[in-house]
Scaffold this active site. Sequence first.
Site, PDB file in Angstrom:
ATOM      1  N   THR A 104       0.843  -1.199   0.000  1.00  0.00           N
ATOM      2  CA  THR A 104       0.000   0.000   0.000  1.00  0.00           C
ATOM      3  C   THR A 104       0.881   1.253   0.000  1.00  0.00           C
ATOM      4  O   THR A 104       0.600   2.223  -0.704  1.00  0.00           O
ATOM      5  CB  THR A 104      -0.923  -0.007   1.233  1.00  0.00           C
ATOM      6  OG1 THR A 104      -1.597  -1.266   1.267  1.00  0.00           O
ATOM      7  CG2 THR A 104      -1.959   1.095   1.160  1.00  0.00           C
ATOM      8  N   ILE A 155       2.145  -7.141   3.122  1.00  0.00           N
ATOM      9  CA  ILE A 155       1.543  -7.529   4.402  1.00  0.00           C
ATOM     10  C   ILE A 155       0.070  -7.904   4.212  1.00  0.00           C
ATOM     11  O   ILE A 155      -0.470  -8.737   4.940  1.00  0.00           O
ATOM     12  CB  ILE A 155       1.735  -6.410   5.454  1.00  0.00           C
ATOM     13  CG1 ILE A 155       1.351  -6.880   6.845  1.00  0.00           C
ATOM     14  CG2 ILE A 155       0.934  -5.182   5.149  1.00  0.00           C
ATOM     15  CD1 ILE A 155       2.494  -6.825   7.799  1.00  0.00           C
ATOM     16  N   LYS A 172     -17.348   3.790   5.997  1.00  0.00           N
ATOM     17  CA  LYS A 172     -17.036   3.723   7.425  1.00  0.00           C
ATOM     18  C   LYS A 172     -17.370   5.075   8.064  1.00  0.00           C
ATOM     19  O   LYS A 172     -16.854   6.109   7.637  1.00  0.00           O
ATOM     20  CB  LYS A 172     -15.546   3.390   7.604  1.00  0.00           C
ATOM     21  CG  LYS A 172     -15.092   3.486   9.048  1.00  0.00           C
ATOM     22  CD  LYS A 172     -13.650   3.076   9.217  1.00  0.00           C
ATOM     23  CE  LYS A 172     -13.188   3.376  10.632  1.00  0.00           C
ATOM     24  NZ  LYS A 172     -11.771   3.077  10.838  1.00  0.00           N
ATOM     25  N   GLU A 201      -7.017   2.555  15.716  1.00  0.00           N
ATOM     26  CA  GLU A 201      -7.691   3.746  15.203  1.00  0.00           C
ATOM     27  C   GLU A 201      -7.428   3.910  13.700  1.00  0.00           C
ATOM     28  O   GLU A 201      -7.564   5.002  13.156  1.00  0.00           O
ATOM     29  CB  GLU A 201      -7.245   4.988  15.984  1.00  0.00           C
ATOM     30  CG  GLU A 201      -7.824   5.067  17.400  1.00  0.00           C
ATOM     31  CD  GLU A 201      -9.287   5.542  17.443  1.00  0.00           C
ATOM     32  OE1 GLU A 201      -9.807   5.952  16.386  1.00  0.00           O
ATOM     33  OE2 GLU A 201      -9.892   5.488  18.524  1.00  0.00           O
ATOM     34  N   THR A 237      -4.840   4.089  11.660  1.00  0.00           N
ATOM     35  CA  THR A 237      -4.030   5.261  11.329  1.00  0.00           C
ATOM     36  C   THR A 237      -2.876   4.998  10.355  1.00  0.00           C
ATOM     37  O   THR A 237      -2.270   5.939   9.866  1.00  0.00           O
ATOM     38  CB  THR A 237      -3.449   5.867  12.622  1.00  0.00           C
ATOM     39  OG1 THR A 237      -3.017   4.809  13.490  1.00  0.00           O
ATOM     40  CG2 THR A 237      -4.476   6.702  13.340  1.00  0.00           C
TER      41      THR A 237
HETATM   42  C1  LIG Z   1      -2.301  -6.671  11.868  1.00  0.00           C
HETATM   43  C2  LIG Z   1      -2.317  -5.406  11.059  1.00  0.00           C
HETATM   44  C3  LIG Z   1      -3.537  -4.789  10.752  1.00  0.00           C
HETATM   45  C4  LIG Z   1      -3.560  -3.586  10.054  1.00  0.00           C
HETATM   46  N1  LIG Z   1      -4.754  -2.950   9.814  1.00  0.00           N
HETATM   47  C5  LIG Z   1      -4.745  -1.707   9.276  1.00  0.00           C
HETATM   48  C6  LIG Z   1      -5.939  -0.959   9.090  1.00  0.00           C
HETATM   49  O1  LIG Z   1      -7.045  -1.433   9.365  1.00  0.00           O
HETATM   50  N2  LIG Z   1      -5.849   0.287   8.596  1.00  0.00           N
HETATM   51  C7  LIG Z   1      -4.658   0.850   8.255  1.00  0.00           C
HETATM   52  O2  LIG Z   1      -4.624   2.022   7.846  1.00  0.00           O
HETATM   53  N3  LIG Z   1      -3.522   0.137   8.342  1.00  0.00           N
HETATM   54  C8  LIG Z   1      -3.532  -1.099   8.854  1.00  0.00           C
HETATM   55  N4  LIG Z   1      -2.367  -1.796   8.964  1.00  0.00           N
HETATM   56  C9  LIG Z   1      -1.142  -1.246   8.390  1.00  0.00           C
HETATM   57  C10 LIG Z   1      -1.118  -1.489   6.886  1.00  0.00           C
HETATM   58  O3  LIG Z   1      -1.230  -2.864   6.617  1.00  0.00           O
HETATM   59  C11 LIG Z   1       0.189  -0.960   6.302  1.00  0.00           C
HETATM   60  O4  LIG Z   1       0.378   0.357   6.708  1.00  0.00           O
HETATM   61  C12 LIG Z   1       0.147  -0.968   4.803  1.00  0.00           C
HETATM   62  O5  LIG Z   1      -0.219  -2.207   4.310  1.00  0.00           O
HETATM   63  C13 LIG Z   1       1.472  -0.562   4.237  1.00  0.00           C
HETATM   64  O6  LIG Z   1       2.414  -1.582   4.254  1.00  0.00           O
HETATM   65  P1  LIG Z   1       3.765  -1.339   3.473  1.00  0.00           P
HETATM   66  O7  LIG Z   1       3.436  -1.040   2.043  1.00  0.00           O
HETATM   67  O8  LIG Z   1       4.568  -0.345   4.220  1.00  0.00           O
HETATM   68  O9  LIG Z   1       4.528  -2.719   3.590  1.00  0.00           O
HETATM   69  P2  LIG Z   1       4.262  -4.148   2.878  1.00  0.00           P
HETATM   70  O10 LIG Z   1       2.845  -4.380   2.553  1.00  0.00           O
HETATM   71  O11 LIG Z   1       4.951  -5.144   3.738  1.00  0.00           O
HETATM   72  O12 LIG Z   1       5.041  -4.031   1.499  1.00  0.00           O
HETATM   73  C14 LIG Z   1       6.442  -4.176   1.415  1.00  0.00           C
HETATM   74  C15 LIG Z   1       6.861  -4.248  -0.033  1.00  0.00           C
HETATM   75  O13 LIG Z   1       8.264  -4.282  -0.093  1.00  0.00           O
HETATM   76  C16 LIG Z   1       8.659  -5.290  -0.984  1.00  0.00           C
HETATM   77  N5  LIG Z   1       9.977  -5.791  -0.602  1.00  0.00           N
HETATM   78  C17 LIG Z   1      10.449  -6.074   0.651  1.00  0.00           C
HETATM   79  N6  LIG Z   1      11.707  -6.568   0.569  1.00  0.00           N
HETATM   80  C18 LIG Z   1      12.026  -6.568  -0.746  1.00  0.00           C
HETATM   81  C19 LIG Z   1      13.169  -6.985  -1.477  1.00  0.00           C
HETATM   82  N7  LIG Z   1      14.258  -7.510  -0.882  1.00  0.00           N
HETATM   83  N8  LIG Z   1      13.140  -6.875  -2.813  1.00  0.00           N
HETATM   84  C20 LIG Z   1      12.072  -6.360  -3.458  1.00  0.00           C
HETATM   85  N9  LIG Z   1      10.965  -5.956  -2.831  1.00  0.00           N
HETATM   86  C21 LIG Z   1      10.939  -6.075  -1.482  1.00  0.00           C
HETATM   87  C22 LIG Z   1       7.585  -6.350  -0.869  1.00  0.00           C
HETATM   88  O14 LIG Z   1       7.557  -7.177  -1.988  1.00  0.00           O
HETATM   89  C23 LIG Z   1       6.344  -5.459  -0.776  1.00  0.00           C
HETATM   90  O15 LIG Z   1       5.942  -5.102  -2.081  1.00  0.00           O
HETATM   91  C24 LIG Z   1      -2.341  -3.015   9.612  1.00  0.00           C
HETATM   92  C25 LIG Z   1      -1.132  -3.677   9.862  1.00  0.00           C
HETATM   93  C26 LIG Z   1      -1.113  -4.857  10.583  1.00  0.00           C
HETATM   94  C27 LIG Z   1       0.200  -5.534  10.855  1.00  0.00           C
END
Ligand SMILES: Cc1cc2nc3c(=O)[nH]c(=O)nc-3n(C[C@H](O)[C@H](O)[C@H](O)COP(=O)(O)OP(=O)(O)OC[C@H]3O[C@@H](n4cnc5c(N)ncnc54)[C@H](O)[C@@H]3O)c2cc1C
Length: 509
Positions: free
Chosen positions: A22, A52, A85, A348, A350
């Site tokens: 995301t 994730i 929501k 919340e 966030t």
């Molecule tokens: C239990 C839980 C519930 C949640 N619920 C909510 C919610 O209701 N509302 C909300 O706003 N947020 C929520 N969140 C947070 C939300 O999921 C994250 O903020 C959001 O998904 C962003 O994740 P990210 O993109 O930072 O990381 P990730 O989704 O982990 O993406 C990481 C990316 O990096 C890439 N990557 C990593 N290492 C490498 C590598 N070596 N080579 C190439 N690519 C790599 C992966 O392929 C992936 O594309 C929740 C989180 C958790 C843990």
Amino acid sequence: MPDGAIRPSGPIRELVIVGGGTAGWMTAAALSRFLEHGYRIRLVESDAIGTIGVGEATIPQIRLFNAGLGIDEDDFLRATQGTIKLGIEFEGWQAPGTRYMHAFGPVGRDLGLLPFHHYWLRGRQLGVADALGAYSLNAAAARGGRFRRGDTQTQGLPGLTHAYHFDAGLYAAYLRRYAEARGTLRTEGRITAVERDGDSGDITGVRLENGDCITGQLFIDCSGFRGLLIEETLHAGYEDWSQWLACDRAMAVPCASAADFTPYTRATARPAGWQWRIPLQHRTGNGHVYSSADMSDDEAAATLLANLDGEALADPRPLRFTAGRRRSAWVRNVVAIGLSSGFLEPLESTSIHLIQSGIARLLAFLPGDAIEASAVAEFNRQSAWELETIRDFIILHYKATARVDTAFWRRRRDMAIPASLAERMALFAATGRIRRDHDELFTEVAWLQVLVGQGVVPGAGHPLAGLLGDDDIAGFLASLKAAIDREVAGLPSHRDFIRQNCAAAATGA
Ligand SMILES: Cc1cc2nc3c(=O)[nH]c(=O)nc-3n(C[C@H](O)[C@H](O)[C@H](O)COP(=O)(O)OP(=O)(O)OC[C@H]3O[C@@H](n4cnc5c(N)ncnc54)[C@H](O)[C@@H]3O)c2cc1C
């Protein structure tokens, strides 16, 4: 070279986003929209590593993000199996059997100099006030399962304030189409090495498993919890907040939709944490956030599965995390956005908002010819402050509890809290005044609903509220509640709203 410039580099125009969750795709979409001319934006992600995959509930600010990209709301809801929501219902947080709503939008109507809640407190003293939520149109509509966009039919009542629930994977895919159509270049592949400049230590490129190197001048680390660049390469460090936020694991599972299609998120307290419920058009998202010191993974999964609205559609998926923040979100030529910059449990909703504000801050501090140390320091100061104020708001839900049924809850109630939060709680308990610092995310009305909902209710509010006659207070409260009830009765159901405006293909919504 001006004072404080980290390095002379010429125009910084080549941006590399590491990660396609995301955070990565929100960043790519925004940069491709706002840096249309003269920039090269690349994104690297690895299908083998994946994302994730949770993160389905949001707060109203996301509408500004989507609107800034020119995204049509109905098109977006259709593409992401999205729903509306209006707030979050907290069940069992103050004590078993209690519930309250932290609804978006205003509560009541301010009168003269005073915010509404001072009249509500006076009304409580007089025995003529209903529960706080009865004076929130959002809370009443949420409970009634109703929604309409735009103005109300009742004069003087502001319209509903909404956010969304959506499928996080579909949102990332939607933004990917958007960003690629605007020139973002995507590379699939696993990064196995990070190249650095021998003199400055800046990152110059990321090398993939197949040997290719993606070079750039500014790197946005959206690689998730691990922080591939900001932590594993640049060792920014992590400030651990688990002394206040002890939950460190989650189990997530989708289930079949329930009959009631609620336009709100539910957060239900459990013996060692809490459970979320997020209704989408095609399924309901569920998760159990818990403290591994107080509950085993098997018990957590069993608790989750025993409390679903419908049949589980997969096995529970375990997730691990540590509440806290990266000590510096910007180090050298790397800016961390998303989970790589820190994490607060989703109580919340966030995290997605923090991605959005991280992107806004990056655009505000976008370097020209050089990365200035003063700009990096200010970026980091603002990022830390934002997360700390949200942290305090989340800790409040745990601290202000009368639950004593498990050791987990007793420890939460008895824990020492940050002075910043203790001062706010004391001020409200003694005077009914609410402290909100500058433009922090949560408004006075948000603090009010959670303070009161958790049982922090001052005996009296502002003395000026007492100058209004007792009958006038009763009349004011009763007419407000009647206007809200009338308005809600005239609203279409949430299900009808979705069906008529933004039903995704092949759902029974
Ligand atoms: C239990 C839980 C519930 C949640 N619920 C909510 C919610 O209701 N509302 C909300 O706003 N947020 C929520 N969140 C947070 C939300 O999921 C994250 O903020 C959001 O998904 C962003 O994740 P990210 O993109 O930072 O990381 P990730 O989704 O982990 O993406 C990481 C990316 O990096 C890439 N990557 C990593 N290492 C490498 C590598 N070596 N080579 C190439 N690519 C790599 C992966 O392929 C992936 O594309 C929740 C989180 C958790 C843990």
